[in-house]
Write an enzyme that holds these catalytic residues in place. Sequence first.
Site, mmCIF file in Angstrom:
data_model
loop_
_atom_site.group_PDB
_atom_site.id
_atom_site.type_symbol
_atom_site.label_atom_id
_atom_site.label_comp_id
_atom_site.label_asym_id
_atom_site.label_seq_id
_atom_site.Cartn_x
_atom_site.Cartn_y
_atom_site.Cartn_z
ATOM 1 N N HIS A 136 0.874 -1.193 0.000
ATOM 2 C CA HIS A 136 0.000 0.000 0.000
ATOM 3 C C HIS A 136 0.899 1.226 0.000
ATOM 4 O O HIS A 136 1.482 1.584 1.015
ATOM 5 C CB HIS A 136 -0.897 -0.001 1.246
ATOM 6 N N HIS B 12 -10.402 0.730 1.982
ATOM 7 C CA HIS B 12 -10.218 1.743 3.029
ATOM 8 C C HIS B 12 -11.379 1.549 3.996
ATOM 9 O O HIS B 12 -12.514 1.928 3.700
ATOM 10 C CB HIS B 12 -10.204 3.164 2.457
ATOM 11 N N HIS C 211 -4.503 -0.787 6.032
ATOM 12 C CA HIS C 211 -4.025 0.048 7.156
ATOM 13 C C HIS C 211 -4.913 -0.070 8.397
ATOM 14 O O HIS C 211 -5.472 0.920 8.872
ATOM 15 C CB HIS C 211 -3.840 1.513 6.741
ATOM 16 N N LYS D 38 -9.362 -0.661 -5.686
ATOM 17 C CA LYS D 38 -9.412 -0.023 -4.376
ATOM 18 C C LYS D 38 -10.788 0.557 -4.095
ATOM 19 O O LYS D 38 -11.326 1.333 -4.895
ATOM 20 C CB LYS D 38 -8.360 1.097 -4.321
ATOM 21 N N ASP E 140 1.446 2.657 3.466
ATOM 22 C CA ASP E 140 0.590 3.834 3.304
ATOM 23 C C ASP E 140 1.420 5.113 3.365
ATOM 24 O O ASP E 140 0.934 6.156 3.803
ATOM 25 C CB ASP E 140 -0.533 3.863 4.347
ATOM 26 N N HIS F 207 1.517 5.365 -1.697
ATOM 27 C CA HIS F 207 1.127 6.531 -2.501
ATOM 28 C C HIS F 207 2.370 7.101 -3.171
ATOM 29 O O HIS F 207 3.245 7.623 -2.491
ATOM 30 C CB HIS F 207 0.468 7.599 -1.619
HETATM 31 O O1 DOR Z 1 -3.392 9.351 5.725
HETATM 32 C C1 DOR Z 1 -3.781 9.052 4.615
HETATM 33 N N1 DOR Z 1 -3.287 9.647 3.508
HETATM 34 N N2 DOR Z 1 -4.740 8.132 4.498
HETATM 35 C C2 DOR Z 1 -5.312 7.842 3.323
HETATM 36 O O2 DOR Z 1 -6.187 7.011 3.297
HETATM 37 C C3 DOR Z 1 -4.929 8.578 2.099
HETATM 38 C C4 DOR Z 1 -3.595 9.142 2.217
HETATM 39 C C5 DOR Z 1 -3.259 10.164 1.150
HETATM 40 O O3 DOR Z 1 -3.519 9.901 -0.022
HETATM 41 O O4 DOR Z 1 -2.725 11.202 1.484
HETATM 42 ZN ZN ZN Z 2 -3.400 5.032 1.619
#
Ligand code: DOR
Ligand code: ZN
Length: 347
Positions: free
Chosen positions: A12, A135, A173, A98, A246, A14
Amino acid sequence: MQISLTRPDDWHLHLRDGAMLEAVLPYAARDFGRAIVMPNLVPPVVTVADAMAYRERIQAAMPEGADFTPLMVLYLTEQTDPQDVKAGIEQGVISAVKLYPAGATTNSSSGVRNMANVMPVLEVMAEHGLPLCVHGEVTDSDIDIFDREAVFIDRVLDPLGRSLPELRVVFEHITTKQAVQYVQEASRALAATITTHHLFINRNAYLAGGIKPHYYCLPVAKREIHRRALVDAAISGDPRFFLGTDSAPHTDANKLQSCGCAGIFTSANTMACLAQLFEQEEALDKLEGFTSLHGPAFYKLPPNQSQITLQRHEAPVSFGSHIDTEEGPVTIFDPLTPIYWDVVRSD
Ligand code: DOR
Ligand code: ZN
């Protein structure tokens, strides 16, 4: 002391886009072999064509010689076409879909309001064994933010398991002992990712002694008993629990404001932090399962062939306070405890 592990994966992550992608990708690509890449861009990655285009942008930003494969994910909307998902599976382009409940988190406004409207897509996924990454928070304003994960289990996750038991689901998460227990007790193909930061912090980190935006993420960190349950799950050797960092970079300017963004950037020091934690828990022998073996087994992929080596130093290691990006500095996760480990080699 040194330890070598099968090269880990991040289930997971970003990576963002543009200048932020350029800045953060080298950190993930240094320590991880593969990552499940989150699709919550603006606009989101909703079609297979979007996923292919995003994968190309990631490849274009890849540091030379990197041993890193992005695993692409579609962002589920109520307009997602089951035939497009089927084609994405058959072409080997997508590794998961997702589910963001609409309004749950960063860029989730195109997410799902009514699960009934996405059942045809979920049925195609169940038929082909494609995991749904979830999520797991309800978004109702009358539900306390500390209860949103536990309520999600009762209102969404459990009913989904009853109506489509063959669907493979990753509860992303997780932050509560209720989630740990629910996964442990499930008889269907249900796994959970656990982040680095939720293994280190409880809610005091962002609320006690002043408001600390760099520890604000979603789902929010809960009480200490919940952190403890997450650590116990991570070090248990139970293959249903594996690492999904995450890691979610936001510039300091976007975090430090009256309505700051949720997300913690951990790609730069995740493996060092985890080695520290597993050592403290006398569970270093369980680290490889959590970071490198359980995830591939759930996703039906072979573990990576290569290895990384971590070293324990005499003095604490400094990872710096932030990375520089063209958009501005991004703060690196501070685990609030000295870290004596770092990654010294990938081969
Ligand atoms: O803390 C987070 N940031 N939780 C999420 O689910 C998305 C993520 C983000 O994309 O910044
Ligand atoms: Zn995330």
